[in-house]
Design an enzyme around this catalytic site. Structure first.
Site, PDB file in Angstrom:
ATOM      1  N   LEU A   1       0.827  -1.207   0.000  1.00  0.00           N
ATOM      2  CA  LEU A   1       0.000   0.000   0.000  1.00  0.00           C
ATOM      3  C   LEU A   1       0.859   1.254   0.000  1.00  0.00           C
ATOM      4  O   LEU A   1       0.546   2.239  -0.688  1.00  0.00           O
ATOM      5  CB  LEU A   1      -0.925   0.011   1.223  1.00  0.00           C
ATOM      6  CG  LEU A   1      -1.832  -1.191   1.451  1.00  0.00           C
ATOM      7  CD1 LEU A   1      -2.694  -0.970   2.702  1.00  0.00           C
ATOM      8  CD2 LEU A   1      -2.713  -1.459   0.240  1.00  0.00           C
TER       9      LEU A   1
ATOM     10  N   TYR B   1      -4.105  -7.451  16.247  1.00  0.00           N
ATOM     11  CA  TYR B   1      -4.229  -6.622  15.052  1.00  0.00           C
ATOM     12  C   TYR B   1      -5.457  -5.723  15.138  1.00  0.00           C
ATOM     13  O   TYR B   1      -5.389  -4.524  14.851  1.00  0.00           O
ATOM     14  CB  TYR B   1      -4.301  -7.518  13.826  1.00  0.00           C
ATOM     15  CG  TYR B   1      -4.286  -6.793  12.504  1.00  0.00           C
ATOM     16  CD1 TYR B   1      -3.137  -6.131  12.069  1.00  0.00           C
ATOM     17  CD2 TYR B   1      -5.409  -6.753  11.681  1.00  0.00           C
ATOM     18  CE1 TYR B   1      -3.112  -5.457  10.856  1.00  0.00           C
ATOM     19  CE2 TYR B   1      -5.393  -6.085  10.470  1.00  0.00           C
ATOM     20  CZ  TYR B   1      -4.245  -5.444  10.058  1.00  0.00           C
ATOM     21  OH  TYR B   1      -4.228  -4.766   8.858  1.00  0.00           O
TER      22      TYR B   1
END
Length: 249
Positions: free
Chosen positions: A9, A153
């Site tokens: 990304l 996460y």
């Protein structure tokens, strides 16, 4: 500046910004891979572990000295270490959970705190009423739809989503905007590098439309939209094609 900019990304975002005419510095862990990514894409690069506060301060100071104050910060650096809190009846190693928080959440805040004073100085030197800076963070749909084994996460990305609005309120008086993107299932080195079982679970989920995983370019397009639209502030935008993750697949 783009953290995690040597791949995935971050690299797609850096390429997009470079194509728009920006001077782009990518920050990533590992000097060799960062330098290689920078050289092959017309970027500037520095190695940085975003969880290291002293190193981040030195890095941002070096960048301001060489290129001037930061105007845009995009935080893409992240890790996704899956694992249950209890494993075969034994508690997980707390250091594993802590490392995910240190990189994903504290790493983003670390870079924000270093970039904002530069943006403020930039704003004071510019025309009255002009935007001083824009910050884009990377959350995840795991912040809202976290699955079994994603506690660390999801906690790190939920922290990202949770701090966007208070930071927008704080930084608005300095003409600095901040927003976050919460990607769904995207094909990146991070997801491709998961253990096989975890990777299969992730890529088994596809959105209603388009029926595919997202691409880094999809993410970069969203970053460009946020940078270009002054009314986007204090918001976390889901970029998931309408996907809602079940508790487990």
């Amino acid at each position: 500046m783009v953290t995690g900019g040597a791949s995935g990304l971050g690299l797609a975002t850096a390429r997009m910004m470079r194509a728009a005419g920006a001077t782009v510095v990518i920050l990533d862990i590992g000097a060799e891979r960062t330098a290689e990514a920078a050289a092959s894409n017309g970027l500037h690069g520095l190695a940085l572990d975003v969880s290291d506060d002293a190193a981040a301060e030195a890095c941002f100071a070096e960048i301001e000295a060489q290129h001037g104050p930061v105007s845009i910060l995009v935080c893409c650096a992240g890790i996704a270490t899956p694992g249950s809190v209890v494993r075969r009846g034994e508690p997980m190693d707390l250091a594993e959970f802590q490392r995910v928080l240190d990189v994903n959440l504290m790493g983003s805040l670390n870079c924000i705190r270093c970039a904002v004073p530069q943006m403020i100085r930039r704003g004071r030197a510019g025309p009255e009423g002009a935007e001083a800076g824009t910050i884009v963070l990377t959350a995840s749909i795991a912040a809202f739809d976290g699955q079994v084994g994603q506690a660390a996460y999801a906690a790190s990305k939920g922290g990202i989503a949770g701090m966007v609005l208070p930071l927008a309120r704080e930084l608005g008086e300095h003409a600095i905007r901040i927003a976050a993107i919460a990607p769904g299932v995207f094909r990146t080195p991070m997801t491709e590098g998961l253990p096989e079982k975890s990777r299969d679970v992730v890529f088994a989920a596809v959105p209603p439309f388009p029926k595919r995983a997202g691409t880094p370019e999809d993410f970069a397009d969203a970053v460009g939209f946020i940078i270009g639209n002054p009314m986007i502030n204090g918001e976390t935008i889901r970029l998931d094609g309408g996907l809602r993750m079940p508790a487990r697949l």
